[in-house]
Scaffold this motif. Structure first.
Motif, PDB file in Angstrom:
ATOM      1  N   ALA A 141      -0.350 -83.950 -95.271  1.00 39.33           N
ATOM      2  CA  ALA A 141      -0.041 -84.245 -96.674  1.00 39.33           C
ATOM      3  C   ALA A 141       1.366 -84.789 -96.869  1.00 39.33           C
ATOM      4  O   ALA A 141       1.667 -85.410 -97.896  1.00 39.33           O
ATOM      5  CB  ALA A 141      -0.237 -82.998 -97.532  1.00 39.33           C
TER       6      ALA A 141
ATOM      7  N   PHE B   3      -0.064 -80.048 -99.997  1.00 42.98           N
ATOM      8  CA  PHE B   3      -1.214 -80.158-100.890  1.00 42.98           C
ATOM      9  C   PHE B   3      -1.019 -79.222-102.084  1.00 42.98           C
ATOM     10  O   PHE B   3      -0.420 -78.146-101.943  1.00 42.98           O
ATOM     11  CB  PHE B   3      -2.514 -79.769-100.177  1.00 42.98           C
TER      12      PHE B   3
ATOM     13  N   ARG C  80      -4.802 -86.694-102.060  1.00 39.55           N
ATOM     14  CA  ARG C  80      -5.522 -85.652-102.809  1.00 39.55           C
ATOM     15  C   ARG C  80      -6.914 -85.403-102.246  1.00 39.55           C
ATOM     16  O   ARG C  80      -7.339 -84.262-102.124  1.00 39.55           O
ATOM     17  CB  ARG C  80      -5.623 -86.043-104.291  1.00 39.55           C
TER      18      ARG C  80
ATOM     19  N   GLN D  83      -7.422 -82.985 -98.956  1.00 36.64           N
ATOM     20  CA  GLN D  83      -7.268 -81.533 -98.917  1.00 36.64           C
ATOM     21  C   GLN D  83      -8.576 -80.815 -98.600  1.00 36.64           C
ATOM     22  O   GLN D  83      -8.605 -79.984 -97.681  1.00 36.64           O
ATOM     23  CB  GLN D  83      -6.676 -81.017-100.230  1.00 36.64           C
TER      24      GLN D  83
END
Length: 629
Positions: A248, A299, A259, A262
């Motif tokens: 991330a 994240f 995004r 994750q």
């Protein structure tokens, strides 16, 4: 993977649950979704290529093969695109892959990097017979994913999107993972591609993480046509090759990619934890269970998986300090320990695993239950990059859990404890706050470790720029050996051989031509003698070769031994002499003639230094101000 049976007084919920997983095989073996066929190129076809052409053209010619594990082995090739419109317009990167595979097939093994081979005795090289044991098929994005759909101007690229979303499934099906990272310039000469730039790319980090969370954790780094090394320490460890880089926190061209990754990584973590439980590999299960926060760092709102069901907080309702007791009890339950002072087969206690997790309340709770803050681990752990005899404080500062480190120091944790001191791992982990914390508690910056290296030298070889700045801020200038740090930066790890690190050390008046022998400590000198003798008498590997040539070597000689071509360009631009020989009679010029090297080094050999100066300037502009201002 180490297969460990439980080392406990009796069955725990962890061991009972692990045994029950035999009836849940479908859940444990669940694979990522394959939304687009896995097209690969047979090794024989790849070796005959002379240009990189797109998926559609290869498919039309019948070269692509839809891979199935019954056919043999697959290898995933992770790489950077040399140009924004084409991955390899001049075929330079692919030619390195061809030559590297040819070199590997003619070798006995793919060796570990020198540092891992030195401090991780349980880590083993990869016999190249495994590469040749079955037919090999290669997955490469430009070959394997649609490239030309809707080129007329439409934005919709459904097949490409499905192929990209299937990358975790492709990686899981591959027996091998190659990171193709030669030092190359893009066609315009405005950008230099290196292993370090590969490691900064978000998608490259994701590919590496998914592979490391699969059944085959180790992978192969290709630095040049003849320089391949086996990487066994995962990216989440700051002390591994190109480590300390959670996905991330990488660079993404499309921000939304971060995004959507994750849940992908969370599912990969869940699968890996269940597979380790099914194998009753409790040591590696505990390591991964407590590394989740590092894997998912960056994240939003990452979830912490606790796979063992059945914990009842109510059972601890009537005990003093209930919240701490419940937290410790839940931690012991999930990790399969019966008490805070128990150790597993690796010699790790709950406090060691708690330090890996970095939860301050948990550390405090374990200490309240009288966990020993100075107990040392018994074995090395390549899965986290830690040598044997590591303390909880060493683990905390290595992984930048500085609040936990403060709690341990308050509990009288030894600042100088362990085979390798906490200060060394704060430096290696690029943890400036940890360096300051340990210094304030009495940790020494200029004293050499048991292996003979100072904190600055260790930070330099890891390319730990923030830690280097903090060490210089805290230490007296006369105590710091910048010339020694320059030698270490080129000798021990690729991360230290960047133009920015080398340039900064030269600005601090490091001697560009100062040679060195390994007798800066008796232990390291004895090790170097042993490895050099092994090399001389035929037991040759990447590590023995480096130790053999280390005696009397200049930074430039070490740069050539480690294929650190970016750093070599900066050294040459600063006046490093190509003809200076080591104690074996080899010079940097000899190594340039022996290897397949970038054109700027060949030009330097011919007497033209301008290309090295230009390349050094381009490389330093990539990150110099950002790292050292």
């Amino acid at each position: 993977m180490t297969m460990c049976m439980p080392y406990m007084r009796g069955p725990t919920p962890l061991s009972r649950y692990a045994r029950s997983l035999g009836v849940q095989e479908a859940a444990v073996e669940a694979q990522p979704l394959l939304l687009f066929p896995m097209y690969t190129v047979p090794l024989e076809a790849l070796m005959q290529m002379s240009q990189v052409v797109p998926h559609e053209e290869l498919k039309e010619k019948g070269i692509l093969v839809e891979f199935d594990p019954s056919m043999g082995h697959a290898a995933f090739v992770s790489h950077q695109w040399v140009d924004s419109q084409h991955p390899d317009p001049e075929f330079k990167q692919m030619r390195v892959l061809q030559d590297a595979l040819k070199h590997a097939m003619s070798s006995v093994e793919i060796s570990l990097d020198v540092v891992t081979a030195t401090v991780m005795p349980s880590a083993k090289s990869l016999p190249t017979s495994k590469l040749c044991s079955q037919p090999l098929f290669l997955w490469y994005d430009y070959f394997s994913c649609p490239q030309l759909e809707n080129q007329a101007g439409g934005e919709s690229r459904p097949c490409l999107s499905k192929a990209i979303d299937s990358i975790p499934a492709y990686i899981t099906k591959c027996s091998f993972f190659f990171a193709l990272c030669p030092v190359l310039e893009n066609p315009s000469g405005s950008r230099l591609l290196t292993p370090a730039t590969w490691a900064e790319r978000g998608w490259c980090r994701v590919e590496r993480a998914v592979h490391e969370l699969g059944p085959c954790e180790s992978w192969i780094l290709i630095r040049s046509s003849i320089e391949l090394e086996l990487v066994v320490i995962p990216a989440v460890s700051p002390v591994g090759c190109l480590g300390g880089r959670p996905p991330a926190e990488g660079q993404f061209s499309v921000a939304s990619d971060r995004r959507k990754l994750q849940p992908l990584l969370e599912e990969a973590l869940k699968r890996k934890l269940l597979l380790l439980l099914k194998a009753q590999d409790f040591v590696n299960y505990r390591l991964l269970l407590n590394l989740q926060g590092i894997h998912l760092r960056g994240f939003p709102f990452p979830r912490h998986l606790e796979p063992i069901p059945g914990f009842q907080a109510e059972d601890h309702a009537n005990v003093p300090d209930r919240s701490a007791s419940v937290l410790v009890a839940q931690f012991l339950y999930q990790n399969g320990f019966s008490s805070v002072n128990e150790t597993d087969q690796a010699g790790w206690s709950p406090l060691h695993y708690g330090a890996l997790r970095g939860d301050v309340s948990l550390i405090q709770g374990l200490l309240m239950k009288r966990a020993d803050p100075n107990r040392l681990t018994k074995q090395d752990q390549p899965s986290v990059g830690l040598p044997p005899f590591s303390s909880a404080l060493t683990i905390s500062v290595c992984f930048k859990h500085n609040a936990a480190a403060r709690v341990l120091i308050s509990a009288k944790a030894q600042i100088e404890g362990g085979l390798l001191k906490p200060m060394e791992f704060a430096a290696a982990g690029d943890n400036p706050e940890g360096v300051q914390l340990l210094h304030e508690a009495g940790g020494q910056l200029h004293v050499r470790s048991v292996m003979g290296f100072t904190a600055l030298e260790i930070a330099s070889c890891r390319g730990a720029a923030s830690a280097m700045l903090e060490i210089v801020r805290l230490a007296k200038a006369e105590q710091l050996d910048f010339s020694g740090a320059l030698w270490c930066a080129l000798a021990l790890k690729a991360e230290g051989g960047t133009a920015s690190i080398v340039g900064w050390l030269l600005e601090h008046r490091a001697d560009v031509n100062q040679s060195r022998n390994p007798w800066h400590s008796s232990l390291y000198g004895a090790l170097a003698c042993t490895k050099a003798l092994q090399h001389r008498f035929g037991q040759q590997s990447k590590a023995t070769r480096q130790f053999y040539h280390m005696w009397g070597a200049t930074p430039l000689v070490m740069a050539m031994l480690e294929s650190q071509y970016e750093g070599a360009a900066t050294l040459i631009a600063a006046g490093a002499k190509l003809e200076l020989c080591n104690s074996r009679g080899w010079s940097a010029a000899d190594f340039i003639r022996e290897q397949s090297v970038p054109d700027f080094l060949l030009q330097a050999l011919a007497g033209n230094l301008e290309e090295c100066k230009r390349v050094s300037t381009v490389a330093q502009s990539r990150g110099y101000a950002e790292k050292f201002c």
